[in-house]
Structure formats: structure tokens, C-alpha cells
Design a protein around this motif. Structure first.
Motif, short mmCIF file in Angstrom:
data_model
loop_
_atom_site.label_atom_id
_atom_site.label_comp_id
_atom_site.label_asym_id
_atom_site.label_seq_id
_atom_site.Cartn_x
_atom_site.Cartn_y
_atom_site.Cartn_z
N HIS A 41 121.74 57.21 31.79
CA HIS A 41 122.67 56.15 31.40
C HIS A 41 124.07 56.67 31.67
CE1 HIS A 41 123.81 58.38 27.80
NE2 HIS A 41 122.49 58.60 27.58
N HIS A 42 125.06 55.79 31.44
CA HIS A 42 126.46 56.16 31.75
C HIS A 42 127.37 56.08 30.51
CE1 HIS A 42 125.58 56.17 36.06
NE2 HIS A 42 124.88 55.03 35.86
N PHE A 43 126.78 56.19 29.33
CA PHE A 43 127.60 56.12 28.10
C PHE A 43 128.15 57.51 27.78
CE2 PHE A 43 124.76 52.46 27.57
CZ PHE A 43 125.68 51.47 27.26
N ASP A 44 129.44 57.52 27.39
CA ASP A 44 130.10 58.78 26.99
C ASP A 44 129.97 59.05 25.49
OD1 ASP A 44 131.45 59.64 29.55
OD2 ASP A 44 132.21 57.59 29.35
N ALA A 45 129.76 58.03 24.70
CA ALA A 45 129.64 58.20 23.24
C ALA A 45 128.99 56.95 22.67
CB ALA A 45 130.99 58.46 22.59
N CYS A 46 128.57 57.09 21.39
CA CYS A 46 127.93 55.98 20.69
C CYS A 46 128.42 55.96 19.25
CB CYS A 46 126.42 56.10 20.75
SG CYS A 46 125.55 54.87 19.74
N PHE A 47 128.86 54.79 18.78
CA PHE A 47 129.19 54.57 17.36
C PHE A 47 128.03 53.78 16.77
CE2 PHE A 47 133.28 55.49 19.14
CZ PHE A 47 133.97 56.12 18.13
N MET A 48 127.32 54.38 15.77
CA MET A 48 126.11 53.75 15.24
C MET A 48 126.22 53.58 13.73
SD MET A 48 122.11 54.86 15.66
CE MET A 48 122.24 54.77 17.43
N ASP A 49 125.93 52.36 13.29
CA ASP A 49 125.91 52.08 11.85
C ASP A 49 124.70 52.75 11.22
OD1 ASP A 49 126.49 51.05 9.42
OD2 ASP A 49 125.62 49.08 9.80
N ILE A 50 124.86 53.24 9.99
CA ILE A 50 123.76 53.92 9.31
C ILE A 50 122.74 52.93 8.79
CG2 ILE A 50 123.18 55.32 7.29
CD1 ILE A 50 125.73 56.85 7.67
N GLN A 51 123.23 51.88 8.12
CA GLN A 51 122.34 50.93 7.47
C GLN A 51 122.15 49.71 8.36
OE1 GLN A 51 124.30 50.22 3.74
NE2 GLN A 51 123.53 52.11 2.80
N MET A 52 120.94 49.59 8.90
CA MET A 52 120.58 48.44 9.74
C MET A 52 119.15 48.05 9.42
SD MET A 52 122.18 49.36 13.48
CE MET A 52 121.24 50.87 13.61
N PRO A 53 118.81 46.77 9.58
CA PRO A 53 117.42 46.34 9.34
C PRO A 53 116.49 46.87 10.42
CG PRO A 53 118.75 44.52 10.17
CD PRO A 53 119.71 45.65 9.94
N GLU A 54 115.21 46.87 10.13
CA GLU A 54 114.14 47.30 11.02
C GLU A 54 114.19 48.81 11.26
OE1 GLU A 54 114.15 45.09 14.62
OE2 GLU A 54 113.96 43.14 13.62
N MET A 55 115.30 49.32 11.73
CA MET A 55 115.44 50.76 12.00
C MET A 55 116.88 51.16 11.71
SD MET A 55 114.80 52.87 15.52
CE MET A 55 113.11 52.33 15.63
N ASP A 56 117.05 52.10 10.76
CA ASP A 56 118.43 52.50 10.42
C ASP A 56 118.96 53.48 11.46
OD1 ASP A 56 117.20 54.93 9.88
OD2 ASP A 56 117.27 54.70 7.71
N GLY A 57 120.21 53.87 11.27
CA GLY A 57 120.87 54.73 12.24
C GLY A 57 120.27 56.11 12.32
N PHE A 58 119.76 56.63 11.18
CA PHE A 58 119.16 57.97 11.20
C PHE A 58 117.90 58.00 12.06
CE2 PHE A 58 121.42 57.87 7.06
CZ PHE A 58 122.30 58.92 7.28
#
Length: 994
Positions: free
Chosen positions: A929-946
Motif C-alpha cells: 500500500h502507499h499509506f505513510d500513517a494511520c489514525f485509528m479510533d480505539i472504540q469501534m463496533p464489530e472490531m475495535d482499534g486494538f
């Protein structure tokens, strides 16, 4: 643990000790028996029979010990014993010790009585012995006197003794007879010799029995009134008498019944004979007479009675006044008053005759001592009693009562202990239940706070983010004002949420401090920037002063320190309408060494000229300033004292006690007028406590308040080499190189305000000189020979005399004049007053801060900005290109947050891709992929950030391993052999665990 368990544990220990002692004793005895220590004269060594006997004893002891152990577990260790068992034991304890105390009382009373008897016996025997010894001495002297009469009266003719000689001799030798009151000699006269004897003596022989029948008083007695002695075979008239008994001369002692028997007995036995007690003539006192017979020649001890009668010449008698004699004896003893003494003639046991003393007595104790006066036919004894009743046996009473009281107290203590333990056990069970409920409630509360905080912050983040993005669009003045108002309200709501969360953390004990390096001066500059607008709108002067001894870099929690300063300064801004707000920071050592540092409260020595409360009272009671208080023991620790002084409305005395109480305010009108929840100071106090400091205040209504707190930090200068290099870099950023070495003149009549201005200007590396008026200013400029590059004039000095201000500007005009700046406390002044602009003055608005002051001096003096990004004055063009060419993935289930985050990153030139699910993020971040970084929320439905991050790392690790072992080609993966995209977590949760 209950008392029964404690008692059971004691029985266990005692049981083990008992078994151990028995085992040791048996082993010793067995060893003795084996070594032949015990020997039997018949059987020799004890041998096998002895060993078997001791093994049998040991077996019996073991069985008994195990039986005790079993009984303990059956009764004591079980729950069958309860309150009834303990009450029986307590009742037995009380009854037993009551009986024991009674027994102790009886024993001690008996001992006291026996001791009293022994004392009485000793005193009585002592008196009897002394009386008997003295009587024997007197008796011996009387017997010696009888020999003297036999030798010098009857053995010589004519006689060598007459009445005068006898009286003088007996009187001079009376000291040898201490118990006799007189001595008399009666000669034996036959009836045939009476007439001749009476003619020779010149008096008639008188009879005694008449006097015995009719006793007279001693003052009425006269021998001439006595009747002549009746006719009888022989007479014994007294011819010689001591002066004390001279009244008995001429009296026939054989005419009296008692005396006749006494005389005849003495003549027949040849020994001294005592009469029964009788009333003495003339004295009428009880006495006895000791009579010795005087013989013509020496008789053998075994002479017959008739021989003694025929050889008798006369009779020598010694009169003993028993009452006087015993009284004299008792007077010789120191303890004569303690006992009563009775002397009795007990010849007739049925009718004893009292010779001395009274029968009355208050004591039942009596001791009898026998007396031997040398007469074998008469018996005497001394009976002694105590004069007073026996005292109460206080020792026995107090001892027995004391033991009973102690026993009752012990019983009460055990009873109270058992009840207390039972109550504690019940309370413990209840507390365990309550603890479980509280823990569950705490978990639910924490979960509720986390959920509510997250759910509130999530939309608030969207609101504030959208408002921030809206402000970057083209808006007119009214719209911009609406947006700013909405943004301020949103920030106030977020601040309120933060305070409530902090209070919840404090109550649950989960608030912890960080340990990071920070610049104290930069933090205070930021806080000044936060409140500068409000202070300028109110016209309140706001200033900060930090001592030069305070290090630039410290290690601690900068966020919490900023929170304390913000709370205190926020309250000061809120309640101050005129005057000033001054924040000072010193080392505690400075204040201790010079307690007068910044403590004067006169109007001439304050920032604005308004009086302030005496700040010394605000730290009154701090342990740091007392002898008991101890400084932080480590050498690199920094103990700061921070003061926030204002000239506001003050706090009423009745409300000062609840200042630090959560959710409490001075009055209901305060919250309506100024707003707030009333927990800022409570949180500040808790934070100060976590920083190992103390907080206090002094407040005077209508004068102002001063809050003081201490905090302990670690010096950032000596932590590591990295800290040192960072400090040097920050110092180079703060002290701009273009101002280094310049000289400036500050004109201000107020020492405190001039000191604050000097502090901020010196932070730029400028040498500062302070003057108070125009005259001193001109003198300093002329003396410096154009070395002063800038003059900073306080607005108060400029407004006081505009004419002098103009003259000053004219005088410094020629040549290369220094640049003149006006320090103003109000934005309205700089906008509405045209006088400074007419003279070319540059107005610098307060509060002074290093970055703002440097920017103002650079613009006015035409010096280019050669600083570095540390100053925070980056050009907007550099910010727009900060993330140019970077591709960033944002993962969040909230569309509003996606828009806010995307807008913020796009502002810096980033290429943003958004995703709303963790599964989608895994697909997008699967290499290549071509992403340099990712900002990910911790609390999400179905699958959390961890979980999403864990799976992304697993995929990256799997691909990296395949590339490493050559299973796949690196060319297929954009020539990247090690895939690891930076993933930054995003959350609206502020719980410490998160």
C-alpha cells in the motif's frame, strides 16, 4: 479473628509446648537410665525395665495431650460454643475472683491480727520483765538491810542504830530500792518484856486491826489516836522506819490479820514473804509488804521451824506502793500510752486481786505475762490490752478490693473484647458485602463516566472541529463573532467535563502524576496568553514573575501544574474588577532565607498601587516553614512556592472555611453571577498534595486574596545529558540572539512592576536599567552615550504629565535616539490615544510574555526574525506544506469525526483516505500500500482499534518473514522489505487505564 480462635491458637501453642517439654523430659530420663544414672541397690542398673517404664509414661502423656487437642477442636474450635459458653465462663470468673478477694482479705486481716498480738505480747513481756527485775533488786537490798540490822543493832550493845540513823541510812540508799516506798523494822517483844520496852521507847505499842476496820484519810491520820495493842504472847512493834513510812512507828504488826500471817510465815520459812494487796496506812493506796525475819545468829538452810522462831529478833519489811511503782515504770517507756497494763495477785485464781490498772478496755486482745517476786506462796501476773480499738485493716481492704476490681476489669475487657470482636466480625461481613457493592458501583461509575465522557466528547469534538474549520472560511464580522461564541461555549463545556472527571478520579484515588521534562516559564507564558484577553477587557493588570534561582527546566507533571495555575488565575480574573493579578514563583529556600521577599503590602510596593492581603498569612502553618517540616532530602529536588495575588472582592470570613470543599461556593449569587461548579480549588488542593506540597490562602473582603501553594519537582538540568542539551537549545530559543548584549531603560515608579518588566526583558538577553521619572531617564541616556537602544515607559508615567513626556521625546530626538516603547495595560488605550503615535511610540500591550515582547521589539526595531521553530511563530506557508505528499488513513466509525480529522490534516497538505470499520482498515493497510500513517479510533463496533492493529501487525510480520526467507519477491511489494506503518490511536476517553 474471634477471641475463641485466639484462645484456640493459644491452646495449640500451649499444647505443642507441653508436648515438647514432655518429650525432652522423657528423653533426658531415658538417657539417664541408659547411662546408669539411676541405680537400684537390688537390681543394679535400671536397664530394660526403666526404658519400658518411661516409654509407657511418654505414651500416656501423648495420649493425654492428643485428647486435649481433640477436646479443643470439638468444643473450642467449633462454632457450638457461643455466647452462653462465654457468659458461664465470665460468671465463673467473677465468682472465683470474688471468693479469692474475700480469702485474701481474711488472710491479710488474720496476719494483721497476729502481728498485733505479737506486738502486744512483746510490749507486755518487756514491762513484766522490767518490773520483775527491779523488784528483785529491791528485794535483795531489803535482805541485805536485814543482815545490817542483825549485825549492828542486835549484835552490839549498846546498839549502833537508832531511829534517826536508820531513817538517814534508808533515805540515802533509797535509790538502790527503786520500787520500795519505805522500809521499817519491827522488833520481837514478848509480853513479859512489854512494860519495860514501852518505858524504854517512851510510847505505847499500838494495835493495827482498828485501823484496818476503820480506814482514815491520810490527812486525818495520827499515831497517838490509835488504841494500844491488846495483850498477847508476843508483839512486833515498829521501832525503826524510813521517813516516808515513819507513821508506822509503835504499831504492832502482829495485831493486824494480814501482817500477822505474813510475819509468822516469813519467820517460819526464812525467806521473803509478800502480803496480799491492801490499802496502805495514811496513803490509802494499794500496796504490798515484803517481810524478812531477822535472826540472832546464822541458821542453816535446813533449820527447823521452832529453831527459827526461837532465833528471831525482829522483822524487816519493805513497803511497795504498786500503783506508783508501775506508773513510774510505764513512764520510762516511750510507748506507754499504747497499751493498758493490769497487775494482779492471782494466788486465789477464783478471786484475783487487782494491784494496778483498770479492767476497762476497748480491745478484745489480751496478753498475760507471769511475774515472780520471789514468794513461792503467792502468784502474780501482768495483763496487757491495747488502749485503742484496732484500726481498720486498710491494706487488706484495699488489696482485696483492688484485686477484685482488676479481676472485674479484666473480665469486662475480655467481655467487651468478645463482644467487640463479634461485632467486628459482623461489621466485617457487612463491610465485605458493602465493599463488593462499592467496588461494583465504582466499576459501574467508572464505566458510566468513561461512556458518558466518550459519548459527550465525540460530538463535542465534531462541534469544535467544525467550528474551527468554519472559522477558516470567509465570514463577516457578525458570523465570526457567532462562531467564536459557540467555540468558547464548547470549550467551557469540555473544561467542565474535565473537572468532573478529575474530581471522580480524585475520589477513587486513581489520579496519577506524570514525570516529564517541561519549561516552567513557557507554561506560565501560555497561561498569561490564555487570560490576557479577559484582563485587557477588564483593565486589570496581569503579570508573572519567576525568580532567577528557579531552574528553566523541571521534571514533573506540566499539565497538572498548568491546571493549578489556571484554576487560581481563573478565579482571580473572575472576581477582580480593578487593580492587578500577580503570579510569583520562588524557591522555598529563598523565602526561608529572607522571609521578607515580596511580603510588604503597602500601596507603594504593589503591582498596581492597590493594597493587598499580607501574603505571609497565606503560608502560615505550612510544615515546610516550621522546624518540624523537612525539605525534600534529594539534592536535585526543587521545592517551589507559588503565589497568586489579586485585588478582587475577597472572600467573606464565614465562607473561608469551605473554600476547598467540592461543589461549594461562597454563596448562591456567585454561581449566578460568575458561573462555575466550585470544584476547581478542591481539585487544585488534591493536585498540590500529590505534588508533595501544601496550599493555603489569605483573603480580606474588598481588599483581595492571595493563594499560596508549594510543589516539589526534580531539576531537569542534572537528570541526563539529553536534558542539558535540550535546556541549552531552549535557552537559545528563548533568548533571541539578535537582542543579546543590548541595553534597555525601563521607566516605572513602582518597584514591583518595574521588577516584573525587567524580568521579562532580561529573558531576551537585554541588560536593563530601571529609573522612576523623566529626569533620571534623561540622565541615564546621556550618561550611556547612545548605548541604550530602547526605552520602555510605563503608561502611568506617560499619562501623569504629557508635557514632560513631550519634552523627553524632544530631548532624545537628535542623533540616533533609542527606540521608545509604551507599556500599556489596555487595548483601548493603544487604539484610541493618538499621542503616542504622534511621537512615533510603539505600544506594547500587557501582560508581558517573552515571545510577544520579542515579536514587538523585532517589528519596531526592524530586526529580522532569525529564530527557529521553537518560538512557535512558523509562517503559515510552512504549515500548509508540513504534510504535503503524505498519504494518511483515518479510521473512525463517527462520520463527523472523520470530517474533522480529515479537514485538520488536509489543512497541512496531507492526502487523506477515510474508513469507518476496522475490517476496512485491515484491507487498506495490507501490503503493498502507499499509506505513510494511520489514525485509528480505539472504540469501534464489530472490531475495535486494538484488534484491528493486532491483525495489521500480524499481516505485516507474516509478509516480512516471507520476504526475509525469499518466499516472495520484494519487487511485488514496492521494494519494501520491512513493512511497519505508524498507527496513532485516537479516543475521546480520558480514563487513566485507556
Amino acid at each position: 479473628m474471634s477471641l475463641l480462635h485466639v484462645f484456640g491458637f493459644g491452646l495449640k501453642v500451649g499444647h505443642l509446648v507441653w508436648m515438647l517439654c514432655c518429650w525432652i523430659a522423657s528423653m533426658i530420663l531415658m538417657n539417664w537410665s541408659i547411662n546408669g544414672e539411676f541405680k537400684d541397690p537390688k537390681a543394679g542398673l535400671l536397664g530394660d525395665s526403666g526404658s519400658k517404664m518411661w516409654f509407657k509414661c511418654w505414651d500416656d502423656i501423648s495420649k493425654y495431650s492428643f485428647k486435649i487437642h481433640h477436646q479443643y477442636y470439638q468444643y473450642i474450635g467449633s462454632k457450638r460454643v457461643g455466647k452462653s459458653w462465654w457468659r458461664k465462663l465470665l460468671f465463673s470468673w467473677v465468682i472465683g475472683w470474688t471468693l479469692a478477694s474475700i480469702w485474701i482479705f481474711c488472710c491479710m486481716s488474720s496476719q494483721a491480727t497476729e502481728k498485733r498480738k505479737e506486738m502486744l505480747a512483746s510490749m507486755c513481756d518487756e514491762r513484766a520483765r522490767m518490773l520483775q527485775d527491779q523488784f528483785n533488786v529491791s528485794m535483795n537490798h531489803i535482805q541485805a538491810l536485814s543482815i545490817l540490822i542483825s549485825t549492828f543493832h542486835h549484835g552490839k550493845y549498846p546498839s549502833a542504830i537508832d531511829q534517826r540513823t536508820f531513817a538517814r541510812y534508808t533515805e540515802r540508799t533509797a535509790f538502790e530500792r527503786p520500787l520500795t516506798s519505805g522500809v521499817a523494822y519491827a522488833v520481837r517483844v514478848l509480853h513479859s518484856e512489854r512494860e519495860q520496852f514501852e518505858r524504854q521507847q517512851g510510847w505505847t505499842i499500838k494495835r493495827m486491826d482498828t485501823l484496818e476496820q476503820n480506814p482514815v484519810h491520810k490527812d486525818d491520820y495520827h499515831p497517838d489516836f490509835l488504841e494500844p495493842s491488846p495483850i498477847q504472847e508476843e508483839y512486833a512493834p515498829v521501832i525503826f522506819a524510813q521517813d516516808s513510812v515513819s507513821h508506822v512507828v509503835s504499831i504492832d504488826v502482829l495485831s493486824g490479820k494480814e501482817d500477822r500471817e505474813n510475819v509468822l510465815q516469813a519467820r517460819k520459812s526464812g525467806k521473803g514473804v509478800l502480803t496480799a494487796p491492801f490499802r496502805l496506812l495514811k496513803t490509802n493506796r494499794l500496796g504490798v509488804i515484803l517481810t524478812f525475819a531477822v535472826y540472832k545468829r546464822d541458821l542453816p538452810s535446813n533449820a527447823a521451824h521452832n529453831e527459827r522462831i526461837q532465833a528471831t529478833d525482829g522483822y524487816l519489811g519493805g513497803v511497795f506502793d504498786i500503783e506508783s511503782l508501775v506508773e513510774k515504770l510505764l513512764h520510762q517507756l516511750a510507748s506507754k500510752q499504747t497499751i493498758l497494763v493490769n497487775v494482779l495477785d492471782t494466788t486465789n485464781q477464783s478471786y484475783p486481786i487487782s494491784m494496778y490498772g483498770s479492767n476497762a478496755s476497748n480491745d478484745g486482745l489480751e496478753h498475760v505475762s507471769h511475774l515472780n517476786f520471789g514468794d513461792p506462796f503467792r502468784k502474780h501476773e501482768m495483763r496487757c490490752r491495747f488502749k485503742q480499738k484496732p484500726p481498720w485493716p486498710w491494706l487488706a481492704i484495699t488489696t482485696s478490693i483492688g484485686i477484685l476490681v482488676i479481676a472485674l476489669l479484666v473480665g469486662h475487657i475480655f467481655h467487651a473484647t468478645v463482644n467487640r470482636i463479634a461485632k467486628v466480625e459482623d461489621d466485617c461481613l457487612k463491610m465485605m458485602e458493602l465493599k463488593k457493592q462499592a467496588e461494583a458501583a465504582d466499576v459501574a461509575k467508572s464505566q458510566f463516566l468513561a461512556t458518558v465522557s466518550h459519548e459527550i466528547r465525540t460530538p463535542m469534538n465534531g462541534v469544535l472541529g467544525m467550528l474551527d474549520m468554519l472559522m477558516d472560511t470567509d465570514l463577516d464580522v457578525t458570523q465570526l463573532d457567532y462562531v467564536r461564541t459557540a467555540q468558547a461555549s464548547g470549550k467551557a463545556l469540555v473544561a467542565l467535563i474535565n473537572e468532573v472527571l478529575d474530581q471522580a478520579k480524585i475520589e477513587s484515588g486513581k489520579l496519577e502524576l506524570e514525570e516529564v521534562q517541561f519549561d516552567l516559564r513557557a507554561i506560565l507564558d501560555d497561561v498569561l496568553s490564555l487570560f490576557s484577553g479577559k484582563s485587557q477587557d477588564k483593565g486589570v493588570e496581569l503579570a508573572v514573575y519567576i525568580s532567577d534561582r528557579v531552574p528553566d527546566m523541571l521534571i514533573g507533571d506540566p499539565g497538572r501544574f498548568r491546571q493549578i495555575i489556571t484554576n487560581l488565575m481563573g478565579n482571580s480574573i473572575k472576581f477582580t474588577e480593578k487593580g492587578h493579578i500577580l503570579v510569583t514563583v520562588h524557591l522555598v529556600e529563598e523565602v526561608i532565607d529572607s522571609i521578607e521577599v515580596e511580603t510588604e503590602s503597602s500601596s507603594k510596593n504593589t503591582l498596581s498601587g492597590f493594597p493587598v492581603a499580607d501574603r505571609r498569612q497565606s503560608w502560615k502553618g505550612f510544615r515546610t516553614f516550621s522546624q518540624e517540616g523537612s525539605m525534600h532530602p534529594f539534592s536535585d529536588s526543587i521545592n517551589l512556592i507559588v503565589l497568586v495575588e489579586d485585588t478582587g472582592v475577597g472572600i467573606p470570613p464565614e465562607a473561608q472555611s469551605r473554600v476547598f470543599t467540592p461543589f461549594m461556593q461562597v454563596g448562591p449569587s456567585i454561581s449566578r453571577t460568575h458561573g462555575g461548579t466550585g470544584i476547581g480549588l478542591s481539585i487544585s488542593k488534591c493536585l498540590v498534595g500529590l505534588m508533595k506540597g501544601e496550599i493555603g490562602f489569605v483573603s480580606i473582603p474588598k481588599i483581595g486574596s492571595t493563594f499560596t501553594f508549594t510543589a516539589v519537582f526534580t531539576s531537569g538540568c542534572s537528570s541526563s545529558k539529553e536534558y542539558k542539551s535540550q535546556q541549552i537549545n531552549c535557552q537559545s530559543n528563548t533568548v533571541s540572539s539578535e537582542f543579546h548584549g543590548m541595553r534597555a531603560l525601563v521607566m516605572d515608579p513602582r518597584p514591583v512592576r518595574a521588577k516584573v518588566s525587567k524580568y521579562h526583558i532580561q529573558r531576551l538577553g537585554i541588560h536593563v536599567e530601571v529609573v522612576s521619572d523623566w529626569k533620571q531617564g534623561l540622565s541615564s541616556i546621556s550618561r550611556a552615550n547612545n548605548a541604550i537602544r530602547m526605552v520602555l515607559i510605563e503608561q502611568e508615567v506617560w499619562d501623569r504629565d504629557l508635557k514632560s513626556s513631550g519634552l523627553f521625546m524632544e530631548k532624545i530626538g537628535p542623533g540616533s535616539p533609542p527606540k521608545v516603547f509604551l507599556l500599556s495595560n489596555s487595548i483601548n488605550f493603544s487604539r484610541g490615544n493618538t499621542t503616542p503615535a504622534a511621537y512615533g511610540l510603539t505600544v506594547i500591550s500587557k501582560p508581558l510574555r517573552a515571545s510577544m515582547l520579542a515579536a514587538s521589539l523585532q517589528r519596531a526595531m526592524g530586526i529580522g526574525n532569525k529564530g527557529n521553530p521553537c518560538n512557535g511563530e512558523l509562517p503559515s506557508l510552512s504549515l500548509r506544506n508540513l504534510l504535503l505528499g503524505r498519504k494518511i488513513l483515518i479510521v473512525d466509525d463517527n462520520n463527523v469525526n472523520l470530517k474533522v480529522a480529515a479537514g485538520a490534516l488536509k489543512k497541512y497538505g496531507a492526502d487523506v483516505v477515510s474508513a469507518t470499520r476496522g475490517i476496512k482498515a485491515i484491507e487498506l493497510l495490507t501490503p503493498p500500500h502507499h499509506f505513510d500513517a494511520c489514525f485509528m479510533d480505539i472504540q469501534m463496533p464489530e472490531m475495535d482499534g486494538f484488534e484491528a492493529t493486532r491483525r495489521i501487525r500480524d499481516v505485516e510480520q507474516n509478509i516480512n518473514n516471507h520476504i526475509k526467507f525469499g518466499e516472495i519477491s520484494v519487487d511485488d511489494y514496492n521494494n519494501v522489505s520491512n513493512w511497519h506503518v505508524p498507527i496513532l490511536a485516537m479516543t475521546a476517553d480520558v480514563i487513566q487505564a485507556t
